[in-house]
Design a protein around this motif. Structure first.
Motif, PDB file in Angstrom:
ATOM      1  N   ASP A 211      37.331 -23.716   8.666  1.00  0.00           N
ATOM      2  CA  ASP A 211      38.209 -22.554   8.809  1.00  0.00           C
ATOM      3  C   ASP A 211      37.448 -21.241   8.650  1.00  0.00           C
ATOM      4  OD1 ASP A 211      40.272 -24.262   9.034  1.00  0.00           O
ATOM      5  OD2 ASP A 211      41.340 -23.642   7.227  1.00  0.00           O
ATOM      6  N   LEU A 212      36.561 -21.217   7.637  1.00  0.00           N
ATOM      7  CA  LEU A 212      35.831 -19.978   7.364  1.00  0.00           C
ATOM      8  C   LEU A 212      34.827 -19.690   8.463  1.00  0.00           C
ATOM      9  CD1 LEU A 212      35.115 -20.040   3.524  1.00  0.00           C
ATOM     10  CD2 LEU A 212      36.930 -18.891   4.776  1.00  0.00           C
ATOM     11  N   ASP A 214      35.013 -20.719  11.587  1.00  0.00           N
ATOM     12  CA  ASP A 214      35.789 -20.301  12.763  1.00  0.00           C
ATOM     13  C   ASP A 214      36.238 -18.852  12.613  1.00  0.00           C
ATOM     14  OD1 ASP A 214      35.516 -22.703  14.008  1.00  0.00           O
ATOM     15  OD2 ASP A 214      37.547 -23.428  13.602  1.00  0.00           O
ATOM     16  N   GLY A 215      36.666 -18.511  11.380  1.00  0.00           N
ATOM     17  CA  GLY A 215      37.131 -17.158  11.133  1.00  0.00           C
ATOM     18  C   GLY A 215      36.052 -16.138  11.452  1.00  0.00           C
ATOM     19  N   ALA A 216      34.821 -16.451  11.071  1.00  0.00           N
ATOM     20  CA  ALA A 216      33.710 -15.536  11.335  1.00  0.00           C
ATOM     21  C   ALA A 216      33.405 -15.469  12.828  1.00  0.00           C
ATOM     22  CB  ALA A 216      32.469 -15.967  10.552  1.00  0.00           C
ATOM     23  N   LEU A 217      33.371 -16.618  13.483  1.00  0.00           N
ATOM     24  CA  LEU A 217      33.065 -16.640  14.916  1.00  0.00           C
ATOM     25  C   LEU A 217      34.140 -15.890  15.704  1.00  0.00           C
ATOM     26  CD1 LEU A 217      31.824 -20.316  15.409  1.00  0.00           C
ATOM     27  CD2 LEU A 217      30.454 -18.229  15.291  1.00  0.00           C
ATOM     28  N   ALA A 218      35.401 -16.051  15.274  1.00  0.00           N
ATOM     29  CA  ALA A 218      36.493 -15.395  15.987  1.00  0.00           C
ATOM     30  C   ALA A 218      36.428 -13.876  15.863  1.00  0.00           C
ATOM     31  CB  ALA A 218      37.838 -15.906  15.472  1.00  0.00           C
ATOM     32  N   LEU A 219      35.645 -13.385  14.898  1.00  0.00           N
ATOM     33  CA  LEU A 219      35.476 -11.933  14.752  1.00  0.00           C
ATOM     34  C   LEU A 219      34.335 -11.417  15.620  1.00  0.00           C
ATOM     35  CD1 LEU A 219      35.939 -11.509  10.902  1.00  0.00           C
ATOM     36  CD2 LEU A 219      37.416 -10.593  12.678  1.00  0.00           C
ATOM     37  N   MET A 226      27.277 -15.521  11.200  1.00  0.00           N
ATOM     38  CA  MET A 226      28.233 -16.403  10.527  1.00  0.00           C
ATOM     39  C   MET A 226      27.545 -17.169   9.389  1.00  0.00           C
ATOM     40  SD  MET A 226      28.997 -19.923  10.517  1.00  0.00           S
ATOM     41  CE  MET A 226      28.697 -20.678  12.104  1.00  0.00           C
ATOM     42  N   GLY A 229      26.590 -14.618   6.550  1.00  0.00           N
ATOM     43  CA  GLY A 229      27.717 -13.985   5.879  1.00  0.00           C
ATOM     44  C   GLY A 229      28.687 -14.962   5.237  1.00  0.00           C
ATOM     45  N   VAL A 230      28.799 -16.154   5.794  1.00  0.00           N
ATOM     46  CA  VAL A 230      29.788 -17.103   5.278  1.00  0.00           C
ATOM     47  C   VAL A 230      29.132 -18.301   4.596  1.00  0.00           C
ATOM     48  CG1 VAL A 230      31.651 -18.674   5.895  1.00  0.00           C
ATOM     49  CG2 VAL A 230      31.535 -16.420   6.952  1.00  0.00           C
ATOM     50  N   ASP A 233      26.274 -17.051   2.002  1.00  0.00           N
ATOM     51  CA  ASP A 233      26.870 -16.167   1.004  1.00  0.00           C
ATOM     52  C   ASP A 233      27.753 -16.943   0.032  1.00  0.00           C
ATOM     53  OD1 ASP A 233      27.282 -13.313   0.182  1.00  0.00           O
ATOM     54  OD2 ASP A 233      29.367 -13.929   0.472  1.00  0.00           O
ATOM     55  N   SER A 234      28.522 -17.888   0.565  1.00  0.00           N
ATOM     56  CA  SER A 234      29.425 -18.616  -0.339  1.00  0.00           C
ATOM     57  C   SER A 234      28.713 -19.757  -1.052  1.00  0.00           C
ATOM     58  CB  SER A 234      30.644 -19.135   0.425  1.00  0.00           C
ATOM     59  OG  SER A 234      30.253 -20.042   1.422  1.00  0.00           O
ATOM     60  N   ALA A 330      38.739 -21.106  -4.910  1.00  0.00           N
ATOM     61  CA  ALA A 330      38.779 -21.052  -3.448  1.00  0.00           C
ATOM     62  C   ALA A 330      39.701 -22.106  -2.871  1.00  0.00           C
ATOM     63  CB  ALA A 330      37.374 -21.220  -2.883  1.00  0.00           C
TER      64      ALA A 330
ATOM     65  N   MET B  84      36.903 -20.339  21.859  1.00  0.00           N
ATOM     66  CA  MET B  84      36.680 -20.996  20.565  1.00  0.00           C
ATOM     67  C   MET B  84      36.508 -22.505  20.723  1.00  0.00           C
ATOM     68  SD  MET B  84      36.295 -19.083  17.945  1.00  0.00           S
ATOM     69  CE  MET B  84      36.694 -20.029  16.481  1.00  0.00           C
ATOM     70  N   ARG B 115      34.791 -12.882  22.070  1.00  0.00           N
ATOM     71  CA  ARG B 115      35.538 -12.973  20.801  1.00  0.00           C
ATOM     72  C   ARG B 115      35.615 -11.642  20.088  1.00  0.00           C
ATOM     73  NH1 ARG B 115      31.869 -17.619  19.475  1.00  0.00           N
ATOM     74  NH2 ARG B 115      32.543 -19.227  20.927  1.00  0.00           N
ATOM     75  N   PHE B 122      44.426 -17.881  12.404  1.00  0.00           N
ATOM     76  CA  PHE B 122      44.480 -19.342  12.403  1.00  0.00           C
ATOM     77  C   PHE B 122      45.690 -19.893  11.656  1.00  0.00           C
ATOM     78  CE2 PHE B 122      40.244 -17.980  13.219  1.00  0.00           C
ATOM     79  CZ  PHE B 122      39.734 -18.895  14.122  1.00  0.00           C
ATOM     80  N   ASN B 126      42.591 -17.952   6.286  1.00  0.00           N
ATOM     81  CA  ASN B 126      41.202 -18.274   5.961  1.00  0.00           C
ATOM     82  C   ASN B 126      40.399 -17.047   5.565  1.00  0.00           C
ATOM     83  OD1 ASN B 126      41.254 -17.163   8.489  1.00  0.00           O
ATOM     84  ND2 ASN B 126      39.844 -18.593   9.431  1.00  0.00           N
ATOM     85  N   PHE B 128      37.713 -14.838   3.693  1.00  0.00           N
ATOM     86  CA  PHE B 128      36.391 -15.193   3.174  1.00  0.00           C
ATOM     87  C   PHE B 128      36.412 -15.082   1.652  1.00  0.00           C
ATOM     88  CE2 PHE B 128      35.312 -13.081   7.334  1.00  0.00           C
ATOM     89  CZ  PHE B 128      35.140 -14.274   8.001  1.00  0.00           C
ATOM     90  N   LYS B 130      35.329 -13.367  -0.492  1.00  0.00           N
ATOM     91  CA  LYS B 130      34.760 -12.070  -0.845  1.00  0.00           C
ATOM     92  C   LYS B 130      35.917 -11.203  -1.338  1.00  0.00           C
ATOM     93  CE  LYS B 130      31.859 -12.274   3.350  1.00  0.00           C
ATOM     94  NZ  LYS B 130      30.431 -12.187   3.125  1.00  0.00           N
ATOM     95  N   TRP B 138      33.342  -6.426   6.482  1.00  0.00           N
ATOM     96  CA  TRP B 138      32.184  -7.231   6.855  1.00  0.00           C
ATOM     97  C   TRP B 138      31.858  -7.165   8.347  1.00  0.00           C
ATOM     98  CZ3 TRP B 138      31.966 -12.544   8.971  1.00  0.00           C
ATOM     99  CH2 TRP B 138      30.660 -13.041   8.980  1.00  0.00           C
ATOM    100  N   LEU B 175      40.982 -14.215  -2.503  1.00  0.00           N
ATOM    101  CA  LEU B 175      41.574 -15.527  -2.761  1.00  0.00           C
ATOM    102  C   LEU B 175      42.707 -15.440  -3.781  1.00  0.00           C
ATOM    103  CD1 LEU B 175      38.247 -17.534  -2.890  1.00  0.00           C
ATOM    104  CD2 LEU B 175      39.791 -17.210  -0.967  1.00  0.00           C
ATOM    105  N   ARG B 189      41.882  -8.118   9.225  1.00  0.00           N
ATOM    106  CA  ARG B 189      40.468  -8.369   9.483  1.00  0.00           C
ATOM    107  C   ARG B 189      40.210  -8.365  10.990  1.00  0.00           C
ATOM    108  NH1 ARG B 189      38.634 -14.014   7.057  1.00  0.00           N
ATOM    109  NH2 ARG B 189      39.455 -14.814   9.005  1.00  0.00           N
ATOM    110  N   ILE B 193      38.242  -4.632  13.955  1.00  0.00           N
ATOM    111  CA  ILE B 193      37.228  -4.467  15.004  1.00  0.00           C
ATOM    112  C   ILE B 193      37.868  -4.070  16.336  1.00  0.00           C
ATOM    113  CG2 ILE B 193      35.507  -5.968  13.918  1.00  0.00           C
ATOM    114  CD1 ILE B 193      36.371  -8.165  15.870  1.00  0.00           C
TER     115      ILE B 193
END
Lengths: 331, 288
Positions: A211-212, A214-219, A226, A229-230, A233-234, A330, B84, B115, B122, B126, B128, B130, B138, B175, B189, B193
């Motif tokens: 999920d995380l 995908d979330g980054a790629l979708a941005l 990705m 940053g994801v 980083d985590s 998390a 995707m 993208r 989703f 989801n 991050f 952070k 970010w 979170l 988020r 952009i």
């Protein structure tokens, strides 16, 4: 109760399955016995090491840690005869381990990123087990390879290059004609800890939810963005714990280091010169000691190593606990 | 959410009314600018056809819902719109997906760039791991949108109707937010952009009714500035939020099942006078 139970099935008879209660009790006794045996072994081991080193502790005290003389000679006229200090060995242990980590952590993390995030199906399925197989190579064989292949290679290529480019820094002195030395030992240790770090980090990165990612790629992030940053980083705390796990392996390795470090007896600025480590010195000299004080001093080395390992282990546990706490939040 | 029950009811009534009005006005104004045009799109996973023969147009500033039974390829369809699906092994697409008249599956098109313009939300929130601020900041920071970053974050959070709830704890972990807040954070988020299109893949399936209402209300507000496509398994939700609705169903042929687009019309037509018996059966709850 909707089910009509017969008298026998509802009454609480003390005799269930034959021996059921006895079996459970035996299980508890056996397993707790095994657990207690671990503690007993550890206690006995520490006691033995402390006892064995008592002679040296009373002779040299804490000064053992910062004196660099190691002289088993017994002849009466010699200077510092039968005097021992572990400074050279502690220095060698720390420096070889640091070299190992400097090489193995970035490489191991890179391998883990590839295996956990980038590799598709079959490639990952082949490379993953191969990396772990590297951990199965006996250290004495790695040491032999270090003497025959790695040392000449480092002496003729890497060491001259580092000396030429960064020679103004004292640690990159002129290469040792034998190719053996602290640097070579560090590289061998790096190869030994690499699979540990790679495997732990891979498992760690696999726990980062899709999920995380995908979330980054979708941005509109690239895969590297990705990952940085994801995924990385985590996983920071986990990478720290994996590093310390590698460190504790590197600190304690004896045989492979003995083979390639060149058994030096002084602290030299250049990494390319001979040196020695605590574990390596114990392996070299324990069989042929000439005095009780020398034996006791080797035990003292073992005690110092034990304490260093203990600190590393505690640090790893501390980091992991903090990491799990964050994970818990998390999920 | 701090909505008390009576307000909630009023809110829902209002948004139901809005659907009617919005649906009518969309039909009336007939927002004609086409954002997406799908021509004969087939999606295969390996040998299996997942969705086949899709032709549809998605219009600007319109909320388009994709509904249908499980396994009919709703999410697959949605994820072809921002590439995707690319990472899924065996994914293959034939036909054309035109985005503002440009085929996004052409060889020289960078999926990252696609993208970047087409945001996605989703099923499960989801955020991050952070801080709330970093979740929003970010991507813009990486994409070079560094000027007035704080203002950008605030605007995105305002846009997602979340600012008032989080403005005093931007530094805290995302979170710690509730499920509904997390989902609106994910929308914020995406907004940060400045995308052109927002794709929502069952955005409320993990949310309680109150949080769902907040997200649906937000979708109405975003309608002015964004083209939205929502996949939902919840017909009432489609009826509440969408201007146009596409009904997908499963086609069983020679034992293999694949998704097909059965009917695509204004939401009102789909729900009151569908042209296809399968749509009518599904809407009436006779299958699926």
């Amino acid at each position: 109760m909707s089910i009509q139970g017969t008298a026998s099935s509802t009454s609480l008879s003390p005799t269930g399955r034959a021996g059921g209660r006895f079996g459970d009790r035996l299980l508890t006794v056996l397993t707790s016995g095994a657990a207690l045996a671990t503690i007993a072994v550890l206690v006995l081991l520490v006691e033995q090491v402390v006892n064995g080193s008592s002679l040296s502790i009373s002779a040299f005290g804490l000064g053992f840690l910062w004196h660099s003389t190691w002289n088993p000679t017994l002849s009466a006229g010699a200077v510092n005869a039968n005097v021992y200090g572990a400074a050279v060995l502690i220095y060698g242990t720390v420096v070889t381990s640091v070299i190992a980590l400097v090489i193995a952590v970035p490489l191991g993390v890179a391998i883990a990123v590839y295996l956990a995030v980038l590799a598709h199906g079959r490639v990952g399925a082949v490379i993953g087990p191969l990396v772990e197989l590297l951990a199965a190579v006996p250290s004495v064989i790695l040491g032999l390879w270090g003497i025959i292949v790695l040392a000449p290679f480092l002496r003729t290529t890497i060491e001259p290059a580092l000396h030429a480019a960064l020679g103004w820094i004292p640690i990159f002195g002129a290469p040792n004609p034998t190719g053996l030395g602290v640097f070579t030992a560090g590289v061998v240790l790096a190869i030994m800890v690499l699979p540990i770090i790679a495997a732990v980090c891979r498992d760690l990165f696999l726990t980062v939810p899709q999920d995380l990612k995908d979330g980054a790629l979708a941005l509109g992030m690239t895969r590297w963005e990705m990952i940085r940053g994801v995924v990385l980083d985590s996983s920071r705390a986990g990478i720290g714990a994996a590093t310390i796990l590698g460190l504790s392996r590197a600190l304690g390795e004896a045989i492979a280091v003995t083979q390639v470090i060149g058994t030096g007896s002084t602290i030299t600025a250049s990494l390319f010169q001979n040196g020695d480590t605590l574990a390596s010195r114990i392996a070299e000299q324990f069989i042929g000691t000439v005095s009780r004080l020398q034996t006791a001093s080797l035990f003292y080395c073992a005690l110092v190593l034990l304490v260093m390992e203990l600190i590393a282990n505690l640090a790893a546990q501390l980091i992991t606990r903090r990491f799990q706490k964050r994970r818990g939040l998390a999920l | 959410m701090s909505l008390s029950p009576p307000e909630k009811t009023a809110e829902q009534e209002r948004s139901l009314l809005n659907v009617e009005v919005a649906g009518e006005s969309a039909v009336a104004t007939g927002s004609t600018e086409v954002v997406y045009e799908l021509r004969g799109v087939d999606v295969h996973y390996g040998q299996a056809l997942a969705v086949g023969g899709i032709n549809m147009r998605i219009h600007k500033n319109v909320i388009t819902a994709i509904i249908g039974p499980s396994g009919c390829g709703k999410s697959t369809m949605l994820r072809t719109l921002n590439r995707m699906n690319d990472a899924i092994p065996g994914f293959r697409l034939s036909g054309e997906v035109l985005y503002h008249d440009r085929s996004i599956y052409e060889r020289n098109i960078d999926p990252v760039e696609v993208r970047r313009r087409i945001g996605m939300v989703f099923q499960r929130p989801n955020p991050f791991p952070k801080s709330i601020y970093e979740n929003i900041a970010w991507a813009p920071r990486i994409l070079g949108l560094r000027a007035d970053l704080e203002e950008r974050v605030e605007n995105a959070l305002r846009g997602a109707a979340l600012w008032d709830e989080v403005k005093d704890r931007l530094k805290q972990s995302a979170l710690g937010l509730s499920g509904g807040q997390q989902q609106r954070l994910c929308i914020a988020r995406a907004l940060a952009i400045e995308p052109d299109v927002l794709l929502l893949d069952e955005p409320c399936s993990a949310l309680d009714p109150i949080a769902t209402a907040s997200v649906e209300e937000l979708m109405h507000e975003l309608r002015r500035d964004y083209t939205q496509v929502i996949v939902t398994h919840n017909m009432q939700q489609a009826a509440r939020v969408a201007d146009r609705t596409a009904f997908f169903s499963l086609n069983v042929e020679n034992g293999s099942r694949s998704g097909v687009l059965v009917e695509y019309d204004t939401t009102k037509t789909i729900f009151t006078s569908p042209g296809d018996q399968r749509t009518a059966d599904y809407i009436a709850g006779r299958f699926g």
